[in-house]
Design an enzyme around this catalytic site. Structure first.
Site, PDB file in Angstrom:
ATOM      1  CG  HIS A  20      -0.389   0.253   2.516  1.00  0.00           C
ATOM      2  ND1 HIS A  20      -0.086  -0.745   3.408  1.00  0.00           N
ATOM      3  CD2 HIS A  20      -0.038   1.408   3.132  1.00  0.00           C
ATOM      4  CE1 HIS A  20       0.413  -0.216   4.512  1.00  0.00           C
ATOM      5  NE2 HIS A  20       0.450   1.097   4.372  1.00  0.00           N
ATOM      6  CG  ASP A  32       0.003  -4.077   2.697  1.00  0.00           C
ATOM      7  OD1 ASP A  32       0.120  -3.587   1.559  1.00  0.00           O
ATOM      8  OD2 ASP A  32      -0.098  -3.389   3.723  1.00  0.00           O
ATOM      9  CB  SER A  86       3.301   1.956   5.868  1.00  0.00           C
ATOM     10  OG  SER A  86       2.039   1.697   6.384  1.00  0.00           O
TER      11      SER A  86
END
Length: 499
Positions: A140, A170, A247
């Site tokens: 993402h 992911d 992230s």
């Protein structure tokens, strides 16, 4: 009552942090003994008898974890990633109007404007895993990016290229062109213990090389936050503070080894107030090796549908099935022609372990299976009618073959370019067919659109192979050459794919 939000951790780069008050709570501690019970109590300051709290009087290094080695070494291999996307805006027209054309004004004059593009930037983190520039991050973080920029811990900046992505976990792999880069070695997330100290390193709010510490709060968490039907979730849960921008950053143990990739926070505000979650190293390592070697993730299929035997299972089905003890996975269906059927497993068996590791829920099973490739041989321990059994299983790919897939092997639904659903019983009876897959939407650039297939069409054969359900669609491994089926008005049609 506040709602809890699960927040994916990449965020638009921020030039400043607004607001935020830090409250410091100071607890005064006075050691000593109080004599008497009146308001005029006397404190005996000469009493040095050890009591609760006295062990904090001096720092004893051997009793506390030293995180400096892990922090100072691991931070060198954690990078900031700037993901740049081109987005369109504007562009409107009144359509063709001969009145305006008569005056030489095309398509409505001032009512028309060409679509404009602008760059949308967001930030995330990544981890250098090889000295020649391979970097692992979250899918993402880089999804839909037209340009990727990587800033190293020493301040140098590079353009990066995308190697591959895996939306189901992911995880993504990118690369910069440079040599002799600092790297972060993989640890073993299976060895993590509850309460073990870990560090989270990344670029929250664009603050590069931020390090926070916490403990492992739980393992094998399944949250349902990865937006993919085939998602593999078995998160490491920690209380290390992470925020938007973390992230793709590193979760490391006290030896400075990579044990996870930070991905999600659980929060009622969108920023850290609770727990953070990381994709474990066992999944990350397998995904990046696959992406580098094959260009696509190798997903091994056991060929079963199962349910965890928990309290809810016992309450709903325990008496009917004669199961009174929780633990293990109940085999609800065995896929025809799948790996499990070949190994002799049946509906009603209870799987207890995979390659010697116990499995009691979907997350532990997903994490275990995510480590294998088609063609791998594994052992399955299971219970059948109270008797413990063991089987050797050769795993298969999604189309039922015990061999790796390549980047050129497309999912048939993706190649067709559409969305599909099983045919209802009433429609089967109306069209007098055994089954099929109905086209519920057609995408612009797929084989369906190119061949002229319309919504509502029921596919009954692909490459002259019967298609009775979505499961049959998943097993088509060859490139599509022909599609047979029938429309809801009863008109049968055969489409031949011209390439």
């Amino acid at each position: 009552m506040k709602k809890t939000a699960l927040v994916i951790l990449s965020a638009a780069a921020m030039s400043a942090l607004a607001g935020g008050l830090t409250a410091l709570s100071v607890n005064k501690y006075m050691s000593g003994r109080v004599f008497g019970g009146s308001d005029n109590a006397v404190v005996d300051w000469s009493d040095t008898t050890p009591r609760a709290g006295n062990h904090f009087a001096s720092y004893q290094a051997e009793q506390y974890p030293d995180l400096t080695y892990a922090a100072e070494n691991a931070v060198k291999a954690v990078v900031n990633i700037e993901s740049i996307r081109e987005v369109q805006y504007g562009g409107r027209s009144r359509g063709y109007d001969p009145f305006y054309e008569f005056f030489g004004i095309p398509y409505g004059g001032g009512g028309y404007s060409e679509p404009q593009t602008r760059e949308q930037r967001s930030g995330g983190s990544g981890v250098i895993i090889s000295a020649d520039g391979y970097i692992v991050t979250n899918n993402h973080v880089i999804e839909d990016a037209t340009k990727l920029k990587v800033k190293l811990n020493d301040g140098r900046t590079f353009d990066a290229k995308l190697i591959g992505t895996d939306p189901t976990t992911d995880v993504a792999l990118i690369k910069i062109e440079e040599e002799n880069l600092p790297t972060l070695a993989f640890g073993n997330s299976n060895d993590l213990r509850l309460g073990e100290w870990v560090l989270a390193i990344g670029s929250p709010f664009d603050l590069q090389s931020t390090i926070t510490a916490g403990i492992v709060s739980a393992k094998a968490r399944q949250l349902g936050v990865i937006p993919d039907e085939l998602r593999v979730e078995s998160f490491i849960q920690t209380d290390a503070a992470v925020n938007p921008g973390n992230s793709g950053g590193a979760l490391v143990n006290i030896r400075g080894e990579l044990v996870g990739i930070n991905t999600v926070i659980k929060s009622s505000t969108g920023s850290y107030v609770g727990y953070s979650f990381a994709v474990p190293e066992t999944i990350v390592r397998k995904v990046v090796v696959d992406l580098k070697e094959y260009g696509v993730v190798q997903r091994a299929m056991l060929g079963i549908r199962y349910r965890a035997i928990d309290d809810l299972f016992i309450e709903q089905l325990g008496e009917e099935l004669g199961i009174s003890k929780t633990g293990g996975l109940y085999v609800d269906e065995v896929v025809e022609g799948g790996a499990a059927e070949d190994a002799g497993l049946r509906k009603g068996d209870i799987i207890t372990a995979v390659d010697g590791k116990k499995v009691n829920d979907a997350s532990s099973m997903s994490e275990q299976m995510a480590q294998y490739r088609p063609g791998d041989k594994i052992s399955i321990e299971y219970d059948r009618n109270g008797t413990a059994k063991k089987a050797q299983v050769t795993l298969k790919n999604k189309v039922g073959k015990a061999e790796p897939v390549t980047a050129d092997t497309k999912d048939v639904a993706e190649a067709l370019g559409g969305k599909f659903a099983d045919v209802s019983q009433s429609l089967r009876e109306k069209l007098e067919i055994r089954g099929g897959v109905q086209v519920t939407s057609v995408e612009r650039d797929g084989l369906l659109a190119q061949s002229g297939v319309k919504e509502g069409f029921v596919i009954t054969y692909i490459n002259d192979r019967p298609i009775t359900s979505l499961k049959d669609l998943d097993r088509v491994g060859d490139s599509v050459e022909s599609i047979d089926g029938v429309y809801t008005n009863g008109r049968a049609v055969r489409y031949v794919i011209v390439k």
